[in-house]
Structure formats: C-alpha cells, structure tokens
Scaffold this active site. Structure first.
Site, PDB file in Angstrom:
ATOM      1  N   THR A 186      39.254  24.512  40.317  1.00  0.00           N
ATOM      2  CA  THR A 186      38.734  25.867  40.084  1.00  0.00           C
ATOM      3  C   THR A 186      38.569  26.043  38.576  1.00  0.00           C
ATOM      4  OG1 THR A 186      40.856  26.972  39.754  1.00  0.00           O
ATOM      5  CG2 THR A 186      40.166  26.650  42.025  1.00  0.00           C
ATOM      6  N   CYS A 187      38.118  27.220  38.158  1.00  0.00           N
ATOM      7  CA  CYS A 187      37.926  27.406  36.716  1.00  0.00           C
ATOM      8  C   CYS A 187      39.259  27.415  35.962  1.00  0.00           C
ATOM      9  CB  CYS A 187      37.154  28.696  36.450  1.00  0.00           C
ATOM     10  SG  CYS A 187      37.900  30.120  37.223  1.00  0.00           S
ATOM     11  N   GLU A 216      46.285  37.370  42.843  1.00  0.00           N
ATOM     12  CA  GLU A 216      44.851  37.345  43.207  1.00  0.00           C
ATOM     13  C   GLU A 216      44.659  36.478  44.453  1.00  0.00           C
ATOM     14  OE1 GLU A 216      42.436  34.812  42.799  1.00  0.00           O
ATOM     15  OE2 GLU A 216      43.529  33.247  41.749  1.00  0.00           O
ATOM     16  N   GLN A 238      41.655  35.075  45.618  1.00  0.00           N
ATOM     17  CA  GLN A 238      40.527  34.135  45.652  1.00  0.00           C
ATOM     18  C   GLN A 238      41.012  32.686  45.779  1.00  0.00           C
ATOM     19  OE1 GLN A 238      38.097  34.279  42.154  1.00  0.00           O
ATOM     20  NE2 GLN A 238      36.312  33.421  43.174  1.00  0.00           N
ATOM     21  N   GLN A 256      39.929  29.066  47.850  1.00  0.00           N
ATOM     22  CA  GLN A 256      39.561  27.836  47.147  1.00  0.00           C
ATOM     23  C   GLN A 256      40.404  26.650  47.622  1.00  0.00           C
ATOM     24  OE1 GLN A 256      40.144  29.640  43.308  1.00  0.00           O
ATOM     25  NE2 GLN A 256      37.951  29.770  42.899  1.00  0.00           N
ATOM     26  N   GLY A 314      26.260  59.707  30.977  1.00  0.00           N
ATOM     27  CA  GLY A 314      26.345  58.870  29.781  1.00  0.00           C
ATOM     28  C   GLY A 314      26.212  57.399  30.148  1.00  0.00           C
ATOM     29  N   ALA A 315      26.520  56.560  29.184  1.00  0.00           N
ATOM     30  CA  ALA A 315      26.394  55.120  29.416  1.00  0.00           C
ATOM     31  C   ALA A 315      27.498  54.409  28.651  1.00  0.00           C
ATOM     32  CB  ALA A 315      25.025  54.630  28.950  1.00  0.00           C
ATOM     33  N   LYS A 353      29.826  50.301  28.562  1.00  0.00           N
ATOM     34  CA  LYS A 353      30.159  49.075  29.270  1.00  0.00           C
ATOM     35  C   LYS A 353      31.134  49.352  30.423  1.00  0.00           C
ATOM     36  CE  LYS A 353      31.607  44.367  28.428  1.00  0.00           C
ATOM     37  NZ  LYS A 353      32.309  43.439  27.556  1.00  0.00           N
ATOM     38  N   MET A 354      32.114  50.223  30.145  1.00  0.00           N
ATOM     39  CA  MET A 354      33.114  50.521  31.170  1.00  0.00           C
ATOM     40  C   MET A 354      32.461  51.210  32.369  1.00  0.00           C
ATOM     41  SD  MET A 354      36.341  50.010  31.384  1.00  0.00           S
ATOM     42  CE  MET A 354      37.130  50.174  29.783  1.00  0.00           C
TER      43      MET A 354
END
Lengths: 457, 273
Positions: free
Chosen positions: A49-50, A114, A116, A120, A189-190, A192-193
C-alpha cells in the site's frame, strides 16, 4: 514451518524509499512465483500500500527465507540491500501474527483505526490465493485475520470518529440529520476547507448544493465545479430558507448570518433543524444563534475539538482492540499446537504401520504354509495390538495439543517413540515459534531490525 | 402464570441483574456486559412466556382479565420490545432505559400493586379483550415514544453543549432519527388509545345500556387522547420545535403514568387498572 514477515512502513522508511518498494498489481504474480520458487518457502502473501510493503512467508528455515526476500526486495526496488536493510523490520511467528492483526485492525496505520487497510490486506490475500501462493497456514491465518478485522469494526467504534476537520463537519451533520442525501447544502464564501467539506458531503450522498459568494462570478465558478446552483449575496436569506446545512467561510468583519436573517427561515421551514458550520475567522455566523431551538452552530474550534475527541476515542478503543488481538494470537497459537499434534499422530501411525508391515513380512516369510485366511487373522490381530498400544499415546497427544504448554509434552512423546525425524523438525519448529530470534536469524540482526517486542518500533 | 411469591421475586432478581449489566454498558460501552444483559433478559422473557403459555393452556384464555395479569403481560411486552430493539436497532441507551422502566414497573407490581388489587374476574367478552389489549399496547407505544424523546434530549444536549466525548454523542443515533421514532411511537400510541376508548365505551354500553361518562379514568384517558392529538398536530405542522414537542410528550406520559397507577388504584370507582 514458521511464519516470517519482512517489511517497511511509514514509520521505518521515508516516502522516497517506500515508493521504490511499491509493488504494482500487475507484477504481484511474478514476485509471488519468484518467492515460491525459492527452496524452503512454502507460502507467500505480498501486501503493498502507499504506507507499507510487507512480505509474509511460511518457510522452513528463516535464514534462507530472509535471503530470498532480501533478493526480491533488491530486484523490486533496484536499491542496494545495504541501503534499505536498516529500514526493514522482521517479525516471526506469533509476533508476525500479532503484527498482521494490528495491521488489519488499523492499529498500525497512520490514522489509527482506519478501515481501508483491511480491504487492502484482503485483496493481497485473495491475489496470493488466486495464484496458489497460499497453503494450509496462510489460508487459516489470513481468513481469521480478515474476519477478526471485520469483528473489530463491528464490536468497537475504533473507526467511527472523525479525524480531520473537514470530515468532523460531516460527522456532526450526520449526528443531526442521519442520512444526508435529502439535505440541501448552502456554501457561503469559498476556501479550501469548504471545498473539502463539500466533497465529503457529496460523498455522503448530498445532491443539492447552493453557493453564495460576494463575487457572483466566483459563486458560478464553484457551482460549476460542484454541480450546484450559484446565488448572489443579496439572496442569502432566501438561500437559508432552503438550506439544511450551511458552511460559511466568507471573509469580512461582520456577521453574515444573524438572527434577523434566520428568523424568516425558521418560520418558512417550519422549525426544521438547521446545521451551521462557521469555518471563517473572523466568524460569519452570530454565535447567539446557538441558543435558538433547532439551530446547531459550530465554529472551527468546535470542529478541532471533534477531531481531538475522535482521536482520543480511537486511542481508547485501541486499548480494547489490543486485548482482543492478544486473545486472537492465543487462539492462533492453540491452532498451531493442535496442528503439531496432528503431525505427530500421523508420524506415530506411520511408524507403527511400518513396524507392523515389517513384522508381518518376517512372519509370513518364516511361516509360508499359512493360507490366506490365516494370514488375514494374524494381520488383523497384529493390527489390533498396534491400535491398542497407540490408543493411549494418541489420546495424550490430542490432550496435549489442546494445552497451552503442550509442546514440551509432544516432544517427549515423539522422543519416547523414537520419532527422531519428527522430534528434530518439531524441535526446530518449536524454537522458531517460541524463541523469537533463533540462532540463524541472530546472525542477521546487524542487518535487519529484528523486532523483539512490538513497542520497539 | 407465575403466581408463587418466590417465583415473582426470582424473576425480579433476574430482571435486576440484567438491568445492572445494561447499566454497566450505559456508563461505559461494554459489549460483554450488554450481551450478558440481553442473555439474562432473554431468560426472564422465557420464564414469562412459559408462564403465559401455561396459563393459556390451563384456562383457555389470555391472562389479561385481572390487574396483576395485565401488569405481567405489559411487563412481558416491555421485555419483548427491549430484546427486539437490542437485536434490530442496537441502541444500548434505549434498551437500558426500557429495562429500567420495566424493572421499576415489575417491582411496583410485586410490592404494591399485586397486594392492593382485588383479583376479581370481570365480565368477559371480545370487546373487553380488545379494549384491554389496545390499552396495553398504547401504553407500550407511549413508553417507547417517551424513551426516544429522552434520548432525543440527551443527544440534543450533547450537540448543543458540544460534548463530543460524551456517551450520547458517540453512541446515540442522529437527532432526526430519534425524533422520528419518538413521534411515530406516540402516533401509534394515540391511535391505539383512541381504539381503547371506543372499545371500552361500546363494551360498557352493551353491558349496562348507558355510557361510562363519569368514571375518572375514562375522563383522564379522554383528556390524554386530546393532549397527544394536539402535540402530534402541532409538531406535524412544524408549529412547535422538537424540544417543545419532547416536553409535551413528557407531560403526556406523566399523565399516562398517573392514569395507570394513581387514578386506577385510588380515584376510579370502576376501573381497577
């Protein structure tokens, strides 16, 4: 036969090195074949995996297995073994089992709990199985580990709490509304979050997104990006009438959403709850609104508190999972001991049959006048003697196989019956299982990070 | 039916132990304690079920015609709902609160109600059976609705006060779900209460030739019916908040409890339960 795990992960190796050990899906079959081609390696599973590359094998001697794995890793990465040895870790037998269980439950992951990774590992196991790289031991171990990982997800809440600010907003919204697919989201508004939060919300099934911005063109741009509807800032009150979830991240010093703006909404929406997330600093939403019925207001500090409590909760749950892992490891150890017992019984019966056959040959040679019926009677009685003699030892072997410290007794029985080959292989296997660093591996300790206890990593 | 007092106390003891296990799970999530609680409650369920079946086989009718019998039947229904909820919804808080309520109810029955009630067999008919059965089921639905409204309050409080590490926040279903369950339970209870009143009045009219309009319990039931009707109407129209709706439901349920215990035992001349 013992289990060996060699690997590297985000704790032991930087990403520049990890990426060189990443195994492409298309190449897994070749690497599995290469491993199984090596003398002494019976089973293999590759997990890539990564955050980790781990090679699990069942091998008769650790030294040869380590050498083969090292060669494989060098081929895979095109890196000189001298350069990567210090980044590798090695686990054997029960330590390897324990590590696998920590991996599938997410305890060894960067974000504790987690889920995931379970998928895997499952894929890695199924791939190995598909290419006939697994056998008796790994079929049991990996199936049990995957089932255990699922059980942990069901019986504990280790993977349920939010660990990122953007997801914290979503988890809070879910605590109010349950399913989000029917809810309308208003983004003011705008930022990243806000973008991340919209993505999380849409992943949860949100279909209707309204976007309000001081600059209408910017709202249109965002609307295009998220498949939403753009509205100008002067239509904010109308937009609030339709919204169930509001994410505000607009600039400016004044409150955009205050009691006067929301009063209309609370009348027209018939007191349906509204969930307001204010991720702007300075804040856009008047905190006084939190006192109103059916209005839930959260700011960026609240979201960070959700994350902190989520992390704390996961750590708390991790303690419970560690206890469950100990029980699972013990269960696997019992299974292994019972397998030793099965092998010993097979050896015992094989030897008894050989002795019986030899005696019968000798007897029939000395008494050639015996007819077929007499031969059968003699054979039957001799078989009966052998069976009666073996009954008690076999019962003892079965009983010792169920005991936690039954291995020594199994060895004594093996020696008592002169099963030297069985004793030797048994003894070797036992050393390999019980002592984490048997002599052959110790020779390599300068090269590998041989892990005695999990806390050292 | 378990008539002997030692059997009643044994049942109560098991019920108490089950409740303790649920309480352990309530304080801090503990799956083992929860399973133990469910196992012991299942045992109580089997005991009660055996008693009920035994009674039906012996007497060829349901044990529903005396106050004590109806109380045990109601307690059995509470256990059934607890077990179904712990199996289907897995809301541990709900199961604990319902078990707590069921235990208190059973204890009250054993200590006070059983001795205060004259176990007379009343005039039986299908209408009376329907009247009692719908009454018990309506009490059950109102009890379930009440518990969900408590859970709604707990979840709303943890969300409003931002108690993100609290048990209600981590373990309770979303607010919407809790309110929906609470509302629907009250709606079912309301329909059943309406049927109870109608069946009871018709039965009495058929038996005596006139309406039972002066009995305190009948009047109280009628008022409770309109209280719940008002609450359901206002909430469905969105004219009151979920919080106000929960408070109205609590008031209504208090009326149900008073009607069931106080009015039946002390005030009503006709109803013994």
């Amino acid at each position: 036969m013992g289990i060996i795990l060699v690997g590297l992960n985000y704790r032991t190796a930087p990403v520049e090195l990890r990426e060189q050990f990443s195994i492409p899906e298309s190449a897994i079959e070749d690497y599995l074949k290469e491993l199984l081609y090596q003398d002494g390696i019976e089973e293999a599973v590759l997990v890539s995996t990564c955050n980790r590359t781990e090679i699990y094998v069942v091998a008769d001697t650790p030294t040869r297995a380590l050498s083969s794995i090292e060669t494989l890793l060098a081929t895979l990465s095109h890196v000189n073994p001298q350069e990567f040895r210090t980044h590798l870790y090695l686990y054997q037998d029960l330590h390897a089992v324990k590590h696998l269980l920590r991996v599938v439950t997410g305890l060894d992951s960067m974000v504790v709990g987690e889920t995931q990774i379970l998928g895997q590992v499952r894929t890695a196991f199924l791939t190995a199985q598909q290419h006939h790289a697994t056998g008796h031991i790994f079929n049991v171990l990996f199936r049990d580990a995957i089932a255990f990982g699922k059980r942990v997800q069901t019986e504990t809440s280790i993977g349920q709490s939010a660990v990122s600010v953007s997801y914290a907003a979503v988890s809070l919204a879910k605590k109010v509304f349950g399913t989000l697919s029917q809810q309308t989201v208003l983004v003011v508004g705008a930022g990243k979050m806000a973008d991340l939060t919209i993505k999380h919300l849409q992943a949860q099934g949100v279909e209707r997104v309204l976007i309000v911005n001081r600059t209408f063109a910017r709202a249109q741009e965002k609307a295009l990006q998220y498949g939403g509807q753009a509205l100008s800032i002067d239509r904010l009150a109308d937009a609030l009438c339709e919204a169930d979830i509001v994410i505000s991240s607009s600039g400016g010093q004044d409150y955009l959403i205050h009691p006067q703006v929301l009063a209309k909404r609370m009348t027209t929406r018939k007191l349906r709850p509204i969930f307001l997330i204010d991720i702007a600093v300075p804040r856009n939403i008047d905190p006084a609104l939190a006192k109103w019925d059916d209005i839930y207001v959260y700011d960026i500090d609240d979201l960070q508190n959700v994350v902190a409590s989520g992390m704390a909760h996961r750590q708390q749950e991790a303690q419970q999972v560690e206890l469950m892992i100990e029980e699972q490891v013990t269960a696997f150890e019992h299974w292994r001991v019972s397998q030793d017992g099965v092998r010993l019984i097979a050896s015992l019966q094989k030897k008894a049959n050989a002795v019986q056959d030899a005696v019968l040959d000798s007897l029939f040679h000395k008494l050639p006048s015996l007819d077929e019926r007499e031969r059968k009677v003699v054979q039957k009685h001799l078989q009966s003697v052998v069976n009666q003699l073996l009954r008690e030892p076999i019962a003892s072997v079965k009983a010792f196989s169920q005991m936690e410290d039954g291995k020594e007794q199994l060895e004594i029985i093996a020696r008592a019956f002169g099963l030297e080959t069985a004793v030797e292989s048994q003894s070797e296997a036992n050393h390999f299982t019980v002592n984490h660093s048997p002599a052959p591996v110790k020779e390599r300790q300068d090269q590998f990070r041989v892990i005695g206890t999990l806390s050292t990593i | 039916m378990l008539q002997a007092s030692w059997a009643d106390y044994l049942r109560i003891a098991f019920y108490f132990v089950a409740m303790l296990f649920f309480y352990r799970d309530f304080l801090r999530e503990n799956k083992v304690a929860n399973r133990m609680g469910v196992a012991i409650l299942s045992f109580v369920f089997l005991l009660d079920s055996f008693g009920i079946v035994d009674y039906v086989v012996q007497h060829h009718h349901f044990p529903i015609y005396t106050a004590a019998q109806a109380t045990i039947l109601f307690s059995w229904l509470l256990i059934v709902v607890s077990l179904i909820m712990s199996w289907l919804l897995r809301i541990d808080y709900f199961v604990f609160l319902l078990t707590l309520f069921g235990f208190a109810f059973s204890l009250f029955d054993v200590v006070i109600h059983r001795h205060a009630t004259t176990l007379h067999v009343v005039q039986r008919s299908d209408l009376l059976l329907l009247h009692i059965a719908t009454a018990l089921l309506s009490y059950l639905a109102f009890s379930v609705g009440m518990i969900f409204s408590i859970l709604y309050f707990l979840q709303a409080f943890s969300l409003r006060e931002k108690r993100f590490e609290s048990g209600p926040f981590l373990r309770l279903p979303p607010l919407f779900t809790l309110e929906r369950y609470s509302f629907r339970s009250a709606l079912i209870g309301e329909i059943l209460l309406g049927l109870t009143i109608v069946y009871g009045d018709i039965w009495y009219a058929m038996l005596t030739g006139h309406w039972l309009d002066e009995d305190k319990k009948s009047i109280m039931s009628f008022l409770l019916f309109w209280h719940y009707a008002l609450f359901l109407f206002l909430r469905s129209k969105g004219w009151i908040s979920a919080r106000t709706a929960a408070i109205l439901q609590w008031i209504g349920y208090l009326g149900i409890v008073i009607n069931f215990f106080v009015v039946s035992l002390v005030v009503s001349k006709y109803h013994q339960w």
